[in-house]
Design a protein around this motif. Structure first.
Motif, PDB file in Angstrom:
ATOM      1  N   ASN A   1       0.833  -1.216   0.000  1.00 54.44           N
ATOM      2  CA  ASN A   1       0.000   0.000   0.000  1.00 54.44           C
ATOM      3  C   ASN A   1       0.861   1.258   0.000  1.00 54.44           C
ATOM      4  O   ASN A   1       0.545   2.228  -0.685  1.00 54.44           O
ATOM      5  CB  ASN A   1      -0.937   0.012   1.202  1.00 54.44           C
ATOM      6  N   SER A   2       1.940   1.253   0.763  1.00 55.75           N
ATOM      7  CA  SER A   2       2.804   2.435   0.782  1.00 55.75           C
ATOM      8  C   SER A   2       3.520   2.607  -0.552  1.00 55.75           C
ATOM      9  O   SER A   2       3.760   3.731  -0.989  1.00 55.75           O
ATOM     10  CB  SER A   2       3.815   2.351   1.920  1.00 55.75           C
ATOM     11  N   LEU A   3       3.853   1.495  -1.213  1.00 57.72           N
ATOM     12  CA  LEU A   3       4.434   1.603  -2.544  1.00 57.72           C
ATOM     13  C   LEU A   3       3.407   2.108  -3.551  1.00 57.72           C
ATOM     14  O   LEU A   3       3.739   2.842  -4.471  1.00 57.72           O
ATOM     15  CB  LEU A   3       4.981   0.249  -3.004  1.00 57.72           C
ATOM     16  N   GLY A   4       2.159   1.709  -3.388  1.00 56.95           N
ATOM     17  CA  GLY A   4       1.101   2.112  -4.307  1.00 56.95           C
ATOM     18  C   GLY A   4       0.823   3.601  -4.298  1.00 56.95           C
ATOM     19  O   GLY A   4       0.387   4.166  -5.297  1.00 56.95           O
ATOM     20  N   GLU A   5       1.084   4.255  -3.196  1.00 50.44           N
ATOM     21  CA  GLU A   5       0.845   5.694  -3.110  1.00 50.44           C
ATOM     22  C   GLU A   5       1.884   6.498  -3.867  1.00 50.44           C
ATOM     23  O   GLU A   5       1.696   7.674  -4.129  1.00 50.44           O
ATOM     24  CB  GLU A   5       0.833   6.117  -1.639  1.00 50.44           C
ATOM     25  N   GLN A   6       2.983   5.872  -4.239  1.00 50.53           N
ATOM     26  CA  GLN A   6       4.063   6.601  -4.893  1.00 50.53           C
ATOM     27  C   GLN A   6       3.959   6.584  -6.418  1.00 50.53           C
ATOM     28  O   GLN A   6       4.785   7.177  -7.092  1.00 50.53           O
ATOM     29  CB  GLN A   6       5.411   6.018  -4.468  1.00 50.53           C
ATOM     30  N   GLY A   7       3.006   5.867  -6.989  1.00 46.11           N
ATOM     31  CA  GLY A   7       2.786   5.909  -8.424  1.00 46.11           C
ATOM     32  C   GLY A   7       3.786   5.094  -9.228  1.00 46.11           C
ATOM     33  O   GLY A   7       4.018   3.926  -8.952  1.00 46.11           O
ATOM     34  N   ILE A   8       4.382   5.720 -10.229  1.00 47.69           N
ATOM     35  CA  ILE A   8       5.253   5.031 -11.169  1.00 47.69           C
ATOM     36  C   ILE A   8       6.520   4.504 -10.502  1.00 47.69           C
ATOM     37  O   ILE A   8       7.049   3.469 -10.903  1.00 47.69           O
ATOM     38  CB  ILE A   8       5.597   5.938 -12.366  1.00 47.69           C
TER      39      ILE A   8
ATOM     40  N   ALA B   1       6.691   3.154  -7.638  1.00 49.36           N
ATOM     41  CA  ALA B   1       6.324   1.877  -7.038  1.00 49.36           C
ATOM     42  C   ALA B   1       6.343   0.763  -8.076  1.00 49.36           C
ATOM     43  O   ALA B   1       6.795  -0.347  -7.793  1.00 49.36           O
ATOM     44  CB  ALA B   1       4.953   1.971  -6.395  1.00 49.36           C
ATOM     45  N   LEU B   2       5.862   1.052  -9.272  1.00 51.24           N
ATOM     46  CA  LEU B   2       5.882   0.043 -10.325  1.00 51.24           C
ATOM     47  C   LEU B   2       7.298  -0.363 -10.695  1.00 51.24           C
ATOM     48  O   LEU B   2       7.583  -1.543 -10.900  1.00 51.24           O
ATOM     49  CB  LEU B   2       5.146   0.554 -11.565  1.00 51.24           C
ATOM     50  N   ILE B   3       8.190   0.596 -10.766  1.00 51.21           N
ATOM     51  CA  ILE B   3       9.580   0.305 -11.091  1.00 51.21           C
ATOM     52  C   ILE B   3      10.204  -0.564 -10.004  1.00 51.21           C
ATOM     53  O   ILE B   3      10.912  -1.536 -10.297  1.00 51.21           O
ATOM     54  CB  ILE B   3      10.374   1.610 -11.291  1.00 51.21           C
ATOM     55  N   ILE B   4       9.930  -0.248  -8.753  1.00 48.91           N
ATOM     56  CA  ILE B   4      10.479  -1.031  -7.643  1.00 48.91           C
ATOM     57  C   ILE B   4       9.918  -2.448  -7.651  1.00 48.91           C
ATOM     58  O   ILE B   4      10.653  -3.425  -7.470  1.00 48.91           O
ATOM     59  CB  ILE B   4      10.194  -0.328  -6.303  1.00 48.91           C
ATOM     60  N   VAL B   5       8.618  -2.578  -7.880  1.00 49.69           N
ATOM     61  CA  VAL B   5       8.004  -3.904  -7.903  1.00 49.69           C
ATOM     62  C   VAL B   5       8.584  -4.745  -9.032  1.00 49.69           C
ATOM     63  O   VAL B   5       8.907  -5.919  -8.847  1.00 49.69           O
ATOM     64  CB  VAL B   5       6.471  -3.790  -8.005  1.00 49.69           C
TER      65      VAL B   5
END
Length: 77
Positions: free
Chosen positions: A52-59, A61-65
Motif C-alpha cells: 500500500n505504501s508503494l502504491g501511493e508513490q505511483g510510477i 512503485a511500479l519500477i520497484i516492484v
C-alpha cells in the motif's frame, strides 16, 4: 577472483533462504492464523502495508516492484 564467487554464492543462498522463509511464513499465517509462534505476528499485514505504501508513490512503485520481481526470478532459477 575465487573469493568473490564464494561470497556471491553465499549471498545468493541467503537471498534464496529469505524468500523461502517469507513464503513459508505467509502460508503458515494463512493456514494457522495471524499468531504463528515461530514466524512472529502478522506477516501478511506487514506485506500489505508495504504494498500500500508503494502504491501511493505511483510510477516509482511500479519500477520497484518490477525490479524486485526480476531479482526474485533471477535468484530462484
Amino acid at each position: 577472483m575465487n573469493w568473490i564467487s564464494k561470497i556471491t554464492s553465499y549471498l545468493n543462498k541467503f537471498i534464496e533462504l529469505g524468500v523461502l522463509l517469507l513464503g513459508v511464513s505467509v502460508i503458515a499465517e494463512i493456514l494457522f492464523g495471524p499468531n504463528v509462534a515461530f514466524f512472529g505476528s502478522q506477516v501478511t499485514t506487514n506485506l500489505i502495508n508495504l504494498l500500500n505504501s508503494l502504491g501511493e508513490q505511483g510510477i516509482a512503485a511500479l519500477i520497484i516492484v518490477f525490479a524486485v520481481i526480476i531479482v526474485f526470478r533471477k535468484y530462484l532459477r
